[in-house]
Write a protein that holds these residues in place. Structure first.
Motif, PDB file in Angstrom:
ATOM      1  N   ARG A  12      22.671  39.551  10.001  1.00  0.00           N
ATOM      2  CA  ARG A  12      23.592  39.385  11.149  1.00  0.00           C
ATOM      3  C   ARG A  12      24.297  40.710  11.464  1.00  0.00           C
ATOM      4  O   ARG A  12      24.470  41.066  12.615  1.00  0.00           O
ATOM      5  CB  ARG A  12      24.631  38.310  10.845  1.00  0.00           C
ATOM      6  CG  ARG A  12      24.073  36.938  10.778  1.00  0.00           C
ATOM      7  CD  ARG A  12      23.849  36.373  12.154  1.00  0.00           C
ATOM      8  NE  ARG A  12      23.206  35.088  12.024  1.00  0.00           N
ATOM      9  CZ  ARG A  12      22.242  34.665  12.789  1.00  0.00           C
ATOM     10  NH1 ARG A  12      21.823  35.418  13.767  1.00  0.00           N
ATOM     11  NH2 ARG A  12      21.707  33.492  12.613  1.00  0.00           N
ATOM     12  N   ILE A  13      24.702  41.419  10.432  1.00  0.00           N
ATOM     13  CA  ILE A  13      25.386  42.696  10.649  1.00  0.00           C
ATOM     14  C   ILE A  13      24.437  43.692  11.296  1.00  0.00           C
ATOM     15  O   ILE A  13      24.815  44.430  12.201  1.00  0.00           O
ATOM     16  CB  ILE A  13      25.974  43.222   9.323  1.00  0.00           C
ATOM     17  CG1 ILE A  13      27.128  42.316   8.890  1.00  0.00           C
ATOM     18  CG2 ILE A  13      26.424  44.672   9.451  1.00  0.00           C
ATOM     19  CD1 ILE A  13      27.655  42.589   7.521  1.00  0.00           C
ATOM     20  N   ARG A  14      23.172  43.719  10.844  1.00  0.00           N
ATOM     21  CA  ARG A  14      22.188  44.610  11.474  1.00  0.00           C
ATOM     22  C   ARG A  14      21.987  44.247  12.941  1.00  0.00           C
ATOM     23  O   ARG A  14      21.900  45.117  13.803  1.00  0.00           O
ATOM     24  CB  ARG A  14      20.857  44.545  10.722  1.00  0.00           C
ATOM     25  CG  ARG A  14      20.783  45.464   9.524  1.00  0.00           C
ATOM     26  CD  ARG A  14      19.367  45.588   8.991  1.00  0.00           C
ATOM     27  NE  ARG A  14      18.904  44.383   8.318  1.00  0.00           N
ATOM     28  CZ  ARG A  14      19.210  44.058   7.067  1.00  0.00           C
ATOM     29  NH1 ARG A  14      19.981  44.856   6.360  1.00  0.00           N
ATOM     30  NH2 ARG A  14      18.756  42.948   6.537  1.00  0.00           N
ATOM     31  N   GLU A  15      21.927  42.939  13.237  1.00  0.00           N
ATOM     32  CA  GLU A  15      21.779  42.507  14.628  1.00  0.00           C
ATOM     33  C   GLU A  15      22.968  42.955  15.467  1.00  0.00           C
ATOM     34  O   GLU A  15      22.801  43.427  16.597  1.00  0.00           O
ATOM     35  CB  GLU A  15      21.629  40.989  14.692  1.00  0.00           C
ATOM     36  CG  GLU A  15      20.303  40.480  14.186  1.00  0.00           C
ATOM     37  CD  GLU A  15      20.242  38.957  14.141  1.00  0.00           C
ATOM     38  OE1 GLU A  15      21.140  38.292  14.695  1.00  0.00           O
ATOM     39  OE2 GLU A  15      19.291  38.440  13.548  1.00  0.00           O
ATOM     40  N   LEU A  16      24.172  42.801  14.920  1.00  0.00           N
ATOM     41  CA  LEU A  16      25.365  43.230  15.659  1.00  0.00           C
ATOM     42  C   LEU A  16      25.377  44.740  15.870  1.00  0.00           C
ATOM     43  O   LEU A  16      25.813  45.237  16.911  1.00  0.00           O
ATOM     44  CB  LEU A  16      26.633  42.771  14.935  1.00  0.00           C
ATOM     45  CG  LEU A  16      26.897  41.267  14.980  1.00  0.00           C
ATOM     46  CD1 LEU A  16      28.041  40.908  14.043  1.00  0.00           C
ATOM     47  CD2 LEU A  16      27.192  40.807  16.394  1.00  0.00           C
ATOM     48  N   ASP A  17      24.873  45.487  14.893  1.00  0.00           N
ATOM     49  CA  ASP A  17      24.780  46.939  15.032  1.00  0.00           C
ATOM     50  C   ASP A  17      23.808  47.309  16.149  1.00  0.00           C
ATOM     51  O   ASP A  17      24.065  48.224  16.933  1.00  0.00           O
ATOM     52  CB  ASP A  17      24.357  47.567  13.709  1.00  0.00           C
ATOM     53  CG  ASP A  17      24.420  49.082  13.749  1.00  0.00           C
ATOM     54  OD1 ASP A  17      25.458  49.616  14.192  1.00  0.00           O
ATOM     55  OD2 ASP A  17      23.425  49.725  13.357  1.00  0.00           O
TER      56      ASP A  17
END
Length: 178
Positions: A12-17
């Protein structure tokens, strides 16, 4: 990479990045579109047709980036709903819908003392934690340690000053006696 069907917090953090990077691209295209509107936007060229083409190209690209951002953020919201972090039925209460409701009932649009309008009772029953659902902001804030570290540094500085003063006070009579 996540196992099929299982999405981790790191995913999820990678997607938000990636979404964040898309915002930078969108802003770049918007800036280039605005720049094309000005005179001498093309390296010394005042060709109106060339500037229009550049403007249209960057406007289209900014629009595509905006649509992609909207779709990706919507997926993030759905993921939060599926995880039970926010409620799916929590309504977003916009100022315009509130104003329409208040005007229909001959009530003032603003809340008391200029506060934001309060949603009607039927909508308020569905809104939990101000629309945040089960997300506990206090829990999130308690995980940050910035305030604790600052207070610790402040207390250590005060203790250092007190110790230095005490050492100076004790040295004073001994130094004058010798």
């Amino acid at each position: 990479m996540a196992v099929q069907g299982i999405v981790t917090a790191a995913d999820r953090i990678r997607e938000l990045d990636e979404i964040n990077g898309g915002l930078a691209d969108m802003l770049n295209h918007m800036g280039q579109a605005i720049k094309a509107l000005g005179p001498n936007a093309q390296a010394g060229s005042d060709d109106l047709d060339a500037r229009k083409e550049v403007f249209q190209e960057h406007s289209r690209a900014a629009y595509v980036c905006t649509q992609a951002f909207h779709a990706r953020m919507k997926r993030q919201v759905y993921a939060l709903e599926e995880a039970g972090i926010i409620l799916a039925q929590a309504h977003i209460h916009s100022a315009t819908s509130s104003a329409k409701h208040k005007q229909a009932n001959n009530q003032p649009v603003q809340g008391q003392g200029g506060a934001p309008p309060v949603p009607p009772a039927s909508e308020a029953e569905h809104i939990t934690n101000g629309g945040l659902g089960n997300l506990d902001v206090g829990w999130l804030n308690s995980r940050g340690n910035k305030v604790g570290m600052e207070k610790e540094a402040e207390l250590l500085q005060e203790a250092k000053i007190l110790l230095e003063d005490e050492l100076e006070r004790r040295r004073g009579p001994a130094a004058s006696a010798g």
